[in-house]
Enzyme design. Sequence first.
Site, mmCIF file in Angstrom:
data_model
loop_
_atom_site.group_PDB
_atom_site.id
_atom_site.type_symbol
_atom_site.label_atom_id
_atom_site.label_comp_id
_atom_site.label_asym_id
_atom_site.label_seq_id
_atom_site.Cartn_x
_atom_site.Cartn_y
_atom_site.Cartn_z
ATOM 1 N N VAL B 182 19.480 65.421 29.663
ATOM 2 C CA VAL B 182 20.554 64.727 28.945
ATOM 3 C C VAL B 182 20.922 63.437 29.676
ATOM 4 O O VAL B 182 21.186 62.398 29.054
ATOM 5 C CB VAL B 182 21.787 65.648 28.767
ATOM 6 C CG1 VAL B 182 22.925 64.898 28.101
ATOM 7 C CG2 VAL B 182 21.425 66.880 27.963
ATOM 8 N N ILE B 185 18.433 60.825 28.776
ATOM 9 C CA ILE B 185 18.741 60.303 27.440
ATOM 10 C C ILE B 185 19.899 59.306 27.524
ATOM 11 O O ILE B 185 19.849 58.215 26.959
ATOM 12 C CB ILE B 185 19.116 61.470 26.476
ATOM 13 C CG1 ILE B 185 17.902 62.385 26.263
ATOM 14 C CG2 ILE B 185 19.657 60.944 25.159
ATOM 15 C CD1 ILE B 185 18.212 63.648 25.468
ATOM 16 N N HIS B 186 20.921 59.678 28.264
ATOM 17 C CA HIS B 186 22.123 58.856 28.394
ATOM 18 C C HIS B 186 21.795 57.509 29.040
ATOM 19 O O HIS B 186 22.154 56.452 28.519
ATOM 20 C CB HIS B 186 23.145 59.642 29.229
ATOM 21 C CG HIS B 186 24.392 58.900 29.574
ATOM 22 N ND1 HIS B 186 25.325 58.525 28.636
ATOM 23 C CD2 HIS B 186 24.877 58.461 30.768
ATOM 24 C CE1 HIS B 186 26.326 57.900 29.236
ATOM 25 N NE2 HIS B 186 26.074 57.839 30.527
ATOM 26 N N VAL B 187 21.086 57.555 30.156
ATOM 27 C CA VAL B 187 20.785 56.318 30.880
ATOM 28 C C VAL B 187 19.841 55.445 30.052
ATOM 29 O O VAL B 187 20.037 54.232 29.930
ATOM 30 C CB VAL B 187 20.169 56.634 32.265
ATOM 31 C CG1 VAL B 187 19.665 55.367 32.942
ATOM 32 C CG2 VAL B 187 21.188 57.343 33.138
ATOM 33 N N ALA B 190 21.700 53.696 27.244
ATOM 34 C CA ALA B 190 22.526 52.595 27.732
ATOM 35 C C ALA B 190 21.663 51.375 28.029
ATOM 36 O O ALA B 190 22.076 50.229 27.831
ATOM 37 C CB ALA B 190 23.284 53.028 28.986
#
Lengths: 312, 234
Positions: B182, B185-187, B190
Amino acid sequence: MFPPIPNPDVSVQKPGFGTQDLVRRSASTVPVPTRQLTPVAKLIDVSKCIGCKACQAACLEWNDLREKVGENRGSYDNPEDLTPDSLTVMRFTEWINPETDTLEWLIRKDGCMHCAEPGCLEACPAPGAIVQYSNGIVDFIHENCIGCGYCIKGCPFNIPRISRVDNTAYKCTLCSDRVAVGQGPACQKACPTQAIVFGTKDEMKAWADARIKDLKARGFDKAGLYDPPGVSGTHVMYVLHHADKPHIYASLPDNPRISPLVKAWKGAGKYAGLGVIALSVVAGALHYLTQGPNRVTKKDEEEAEQLAEKQS
Amino acid sequence: MTDQTVNQTPEVHVRVPRYSGSARINHWIVAISFSLLALSGLALFHPSLFSLTALFGGGQMARWLHPWLGILLAMSFFGLFIRFVSQNFPERTDIVWLSRIRYALTPGGEEYLPEVGKYNAGQKFVFWSQAFLILVLLLSGICIWERGLHYLEAAVGFRVSIETMRWAALIHATAAVMTIVVFVIHVYSAFWVRGTIDAMTRGSVSGGWGWRHHRRWLRRKVREGDVERPSNGD
Ligand code: HEM
Ligand code: SF4
Ligand code: SF4
């Protein structure tokens, strides 16, 4: 009487085995050794033990350990559990035999069993913190230990303990230092009744057979050897008068094996986990290569300005 | 005519505040402690990664530091949770957004998606999964924490059986893999959605970014008058 191991030659001796004899090393691999040492074993004959704790004292003495003065918890167990200093402890059970309605005082010397398949070693994440020699001895190498306690989760016998002093794990070494120079473990040496004997694993099995015959002749028809196959046998074995129910001896596991949970935690799941993480990174890279960055356009900025303009 | 000069950063006429200074500090504490946790945890996860312990000054140090960083992460994430939870409740449009997720993954596909508030369904997914996984990691982590359990037993008599520890180890390792995915995915999001990182460095985003990705949020900010007009100089 089992022929006692002769007293040592006190001159400096070269150890009879060492790192070249490793068959397993935690979190790492070892080259196949060029020779196979004769497997050794310690045999603990529960039916002969008188609970004198000479072995406990000898263990502290040889390993230069001191146990804290304990408290009476209403049992003869002292200390009440294994500790980083007490690598062996006598566990006393008052058991009423339902067949004879008599009280039997079961005394089991607890400590590391030196499993042929050691769960502690399987669980250990630190390279070289736990090793196994081809003679069967499983030893903890303290300078490589990180004190995580994974060995505790891996062991089917609840043996390792972490020292609060140096944050490393301790357990019985089978006196690997003594065995390396042809001696038996200190506990064996101190035992006044030969409830503990030490030799090659074959010798110990043969000796156990004779003891079991003797016990059977005395009416203990379920007497037998505890050399549990679930861990491919152990290099510390018990002669039990009630070998059909090991659990009566202070919860000795009936069928010990490395927990399936530990196998799942340490097994192929690790590769799956690393694979999933790698996959997520690769997916990101591929997405970027095919889609390119998602940039804000001039039009977006103008739309935003118009929106702000309308409001003000 | 569509703008083809995509390689130049277009002139920004409006900036929209997105995160206060304290929210950003809070976020970076979470980000740094999470990264260190992932590194020190992975070092113990598999022998091939054990050399990562060198970053922390050896195996003993990594083993010691990891759970304390975990406590720091759990406390600081709780701060983010309180700050952001109200904006992360699921809404009807999230379902539409998710059913058209392939447009969300294509630059320019935003036009086919419903107008999004402060967070889109993907961001909400990251928020709720990390909240859940960090809680799981905290609880399972405590159950395999040699020293921590020793303190807990001395303080409140809390004991954990070895069988529970085995479950906890398995759960902790599984949740760690999930939380790291996760995190990736987040990084990546962004980074892919250009202009997003500004939100956590400068605290504000360009109006165009808001228009493109979070139009409903932008409309609200404009309504509230909470936008900056650097080009007008007033
Ligand atoms: C939230 C609080 C957390 C606590 C209390 C905690 C505690 C622990 C403990 C006690 C260990 C055993 C090693 C040691 O004693 O240092 C461990 C292992 C580990 N932790 Fe955590 N941790 C937490 C969060 C995290 C997070 C956020 C991640 C991932 C980013 C993570 C990843 C790992 C990994 C991969 C392992 C090794 C597991 C294995 O050996 O299979 N932990 N953790
Ligand atoms: S505590 Fe046990 S599992 Fe952890 S490094 Fe030391 S020997 Fe290995
Ligand atoms: S009894 Fe426990 S500590 Fe001893 S070798 Fe077996 S698994 Fe390791």
